[in-house]
Motif scaffolding. Sequence first.
Motif, PDB file in Angstrom:
ATOM      1  N   ASP A  51       0.818  -1.216   0.000  1.00  0.00           N
ATOM      2  CA  ASP A  51       0.000   0.000   0.000  1.00  0.00           C
ATOM      3  C   ASP A  51       0.851   1.265   0.000  1.00  0.00           C
ATOM      4  N   SER A  52       1.833   1.292  -0.866  1.00  0.00           N
ATOM      5  CA  SER A  52       2.668   2.480  -1.013  1.00  0.00           C
ATOM      6  C   SER A  52       2.837   2.800  -2.493  1.00  0.00           C
ATOM      7  N   GLU A  53       3.455   3.933  -2.758  1.00  0.00           N
ATOM      8  CA  GLU A  53       3.620   4.378  -4.130  1.00  0.00           C
ATOM      9  C   GLU A  53       4.983   5.029  -4.297  1.00  0.00           C
ATOM     10  N   TRP A  54       5.607   4.774  -5.438  1.00  0.00           N
ATOM     11  CA  TRP A  54       6.845   5.429  -5.864  1.00  0.00           C
ATOM     12  C   TRP A  54       6.524   6.110  -7.182  1.00  0.00           C
ATOM     13  N   CYS A  55       7.037   7.314  -7.361  1.00  0.00           N
ATOM     14  CA  CYS A  55       6.700   8.092  -8.550  1.00  0.00           C
ATOM     15  C   CYS A  55       7.923   8.854  -9.048  1.00  0.00           C
ATOM     16  N   MET A  56       8.113   8.840 -10.361  1.00  0.00           N
ATOM     17  CA  MET A  56       9.138   9.665 -10.997  1.00  0.00           C
ATOM     18  C   MET A  56       8.425  10.577 -11.993  1.00  0.00           C
ATOM     19  N   GLU A  57       8.768  11.854 -11.930  1.00  0.00           N
ATOM     20  CA  GLU A  57       8.211  12.831 -12.861  1.00  0.00           C
ATOM     21  C   GLU A  57       9.337  13.541 -13.595  1.00  0.00           C
ATOM     22  N   LEU A  58       9.037  13.950 -14.798  1.00  0.00           N
ATOM     23  CA  LEU A  58       9.941  14.808 -15.545  1.00  0.00           C
ATOM     24  C   LEU A  58       9.258  16.161 -15.649  1.00  0.00           C
ATOM     25  N   LEU A  59       9.920  17.183 -15.133  1.00  0.00           N
ATOM     26  CA  LEU A  59       9.360  18.531 -15.076  1.00  0.00           C
ATOM     27  C   LEU A  59       9.978  19.386 -16.170  1.00  0.00           C
ATOM     28  N   ASP A  60       9.188  20.307 -16.718  1.00  0.00           N
ATOM     29  CA  ASP A  60       9.735  21.225 -17.715  1.00  0.00           C
ATOM     30  C   ASP A  60      10.514  22.344 -17.016  1.00  0.00           C
ATOM     31  N   GLU A  61      10.983  23.312 -17.774  1.00  0.00           N
ATOM     32  CA  GLU A  61      11.824  24.367 -17.184  1.00  0.00           C
ATOM     33  C   GLU A  61      11.092  25.251 -16.188  1.00  0.00           C
ATOM     34  N   THR A  62       9.743  25.234 -16.210  1.00  0.00           N
ATOM     35  CA  THR A  62       8.966  25.972 -15.206  1.00  0.00           C
ATOM     36  C   THR A  62       8.599  25.079 -14.019  1.00  0.00           C
ATOM     37  N   ARG A  63       9.141  23.852 -14.018  1.00  0.00           N
ATOM     38  CA  ARG A  63       8.910  22.838 -12.976  1.00  0.00           C
ATOM     39  C   ARG A  63       7.487  22.283 -13.004  1.00  0.00           C
ATOM     40  N   LYS A  64       6.856  22.351 -14.153  1.00  0.00           N
ATOM     41  CA  LYS A  64       5.533  21.748 -14.352  1.00  0.00           C
ATOM     42  C   LYS A  64       5.734  20.323 -14.860  1.00  0.00           C
ATOM     43  N   PRO A  65       5.003  19.318 -14.277  1.00  0.00           N
ATOM     44  CA  PRO A  65       5.159  17.937 -14.726  1.00  0.00           C
ATOM     45  C   PRO A  65       4.765  17.750 -16.193  1.00  0.00           C
ATOM     46  N   VAL A  66       5.617  17.031 -16.913  1.00  0.00           N
ATOM     47  CA  VAL A  66       5.368  16.714 -18.321  1.00  0.00           C
ATOM     48  C   VAL A  66       5.048  15.230 -18.464  1.00  0.00           C
ATOM     49  N   PHE A  67       5.816  14.383 -17.766  1.00  0.00           N
ATOM     50  CA  PHE A  67       5.622  12.937 -17.780  1.00  0.00           C
ATOM     51  C   PHE A  67       5.666  12.428 -16.350  1.00  0.00           C
ATOM     52  N   ARG A  68       4.953  11.309 -16.120  1.00  0.00           N
ATOM     53  CA  ARG A  68       4.947  10.698 -14.785  1.00  0.00           C
ATOM     54  C   ARG A  68       4.917   9.177 -14.954  1.00  0.00           C
ATOM     55  N   ILE A  69       5.757   8.493 -14.194  1.00  0.00           N
ATOM     56  CA  ILE A  69       5.723   7.042 -14.113  1.00  0.00           C
ATOM     57  C   ILE A  69       5.498   6.694 -12.649  1.00  0.00           C
ATOM     58  N   ARG A  70       4.492   5.846 -12.395  1.00  0.00           N
ATOM     59  CA  ARG A  70       4.158   5.483 -11.024  1.00  0.00           C
ATOM     60  C   ARG A  70       4.261   3.983 -10.829  1.00  0.00           C
ATOM     61  N   LEU A  71       4.765   3.590  -9.685  1.00  0.00           N
ATOM     62  CA  LEU A  71       4.778   2.198  -9.256  1.00  0.00           C
ATOM     63  C   LEU A  71       3.941   2.147  -7.992  1.00  0.00           C
ATOM     64  N   VAL A  72       2.820   1.415  -8.050  1.00  0.00           N
ATOM     65  CA  VAL A  72       1.873   1.382  -6.941  1.00  0.00           C
ATOM     66  C   VAL A  72       1.771  -0.042  -6.416  1.00  0.00           C
ATOM     67  N   ALA A  73       1.910  -0.190  -5.104  1.00  0.00           N
ATOM     68  CA  ALA A  73       1.730  -1.481  -4.447  1.00  0.00           C
ATOM     69  C   ALA A  73       0.418  -1.435  -3.677  1.00  0.00           C
TER      70      ALA A  73
END
Length: 84
Positions: A51-73
């Motif tokens: 019941d936890s989650e790991w997440c990686m995001e790629l942010l643009d130059e304004t620090r706004k998320p562009v892509f997200r990959i999530r691993l959810v248990a």
Amino acid sequence: MSQYFFRISHGRYSGASDQASEFESREDAWAEMTKVCGNLLGGISRSLKQDSEWCMELLDETRKPVFRIRLVAETLDEDPLSPA
């Protein structure tokens, strides 16, 4: 070339890189993100709690998320061996 930042979140921890990475295109940024994520996932999945989650995001130059990959248990049902 556009600048992007990586951010990783796991439980209460969340941290973004201070140094930008430059990529020619969004497709190049996505390719690098999946490569980095793939290199990390083995270690992460071995220590992931229920019941936890790991997440990686790629942010643009304004620090706004562009892509997200999530691993959810997730725990989907009750343990059949535990008392009701």
